[in-house]
Scaffold this active site. Structure first.
Site, PDB file in Angstrom:
ATOM      1  CG  ASP A 168      44.616  89.461  30.288  1.00 32.54           C
ATOM      2  OD1 ASP A 168      43.755  89.499  31.188  1.00 32.54           O
ATOM      3  OD2 ASP A 168      45.249  90.452  29.898  1.00 32.54           O
ATOM      4  CG  HIS A 169      48.166  82.772  27.753  1.00 28.28           C
ATOM      5  ND1 HIS A 169      47.689  82.841  26.471  1.00 28.28           N
ATOM      6  CD2 HIS A 169      48.874  81.634  27.827  1.00 28.28           C
ATOM      7  CE1 HIS A 169      48.097  81.792  25.794  1.00 28.28           C
ATOM      8  NE2 HIS A 169      48.819  81.032  26.599  1.00 28.28           N
ATOM      9  CG  PHE A 170      45.377  79.168  29.378  1.00 26.82           C
ATOM     10  CD1 PHE A 170      44.210  78.685  28.814  1.00 26.82           C
ATOM     11  CD2 PHE A 170      46.525  79.154  28.629  1.00 26.82           C
ATOM     12  CE1 PHE A 170      44.199  78.201  27.520  1.00 26.82           C
ATOM     13  CE2 PHE A 170      46.532  78.671  27.339  1.00 26.82           C
ATOM     14  CZ  PHE A 170      45.358  78.184  26.780  1.00 26.82           C
TER      15      PHE A 170
END
Length: 169
Positions: free
Chosen positions: A33-35
């Protein structure tokens, strides 16, 4: 979700210093989900790895009798902010002081020979008003430090191998 931000200890000197490693892998949930298309390990989780390394060193030095929590970050400088899957981080912690109410450690993290971040972390030792509050389920903390290899590489202040208190009579 639990955040375990070290994989294992590679060096552990009771009350003095600890070193741990963490391999950043694509399978870690937060990286989806993070980048998503350019995953980067968040700095906050790198700080968590430093805190776990230093905090467990301090906790062991107090014979696991204190409730040790990260109290503040007096200073911490990041030199590298793009930590990606495939990177292996080495966390280093050196105890500056371990006292009744709190402790401080100098910390650093490297990717190979490259310095990623350095600074200091202060840990509070919670008082008796927190005695009824559980930080870990019964046995979980000891299982965790065993899994991290603390007793495999750890030595006491005399250089003798650390003894797992669960197996002492």
């Amino acid at each position: 979700m639990n955040w375990y931000w070290i994989d294992r200890f590679t060096l552990f000197e009771s009350g003095k210093r600890a070193q741990a490693v963490k391999a950043i892998t694509r399978s870690e949930g937060h990286l989806r989900d993070h980048f998503r298309f350019h995953p980067i390990a968040p700095a906050s989780l790198i700080i968590e790895g430093l805190a776990q390394t230093a905090g467990l060193m301090i906790n062991e030095a107090t014979r696991f009798e204190k409730k040790v929590v990260l109290g503040k970050i007096p200073n911490l400088t990041f030199y590298v902010t793009e930590i990606v899957p495939g990177d292996v981080l080495t966390y280093d912690a050196v105890a500056e002081f371990i006292e009744e109410d709190g402790s401080q450690a100098q910390v650093s993290v490297h990717r190979g020979k490259e310095l990623v971040a350095e600074g200091s972390l202060f840990f509070a030792h919670l008082g008796s008003q927190f005695d009824s509050k559980k930080q870990f389920a019964e046995g979980d903390l000891q299982d965790l430090v065993r899994a991290y290899g603390m007793y495999d590489v750890g030595v006491d202040s005399n250089g003798a191998p650390l003894k797992d208190p669960s197996f002492e009579s």
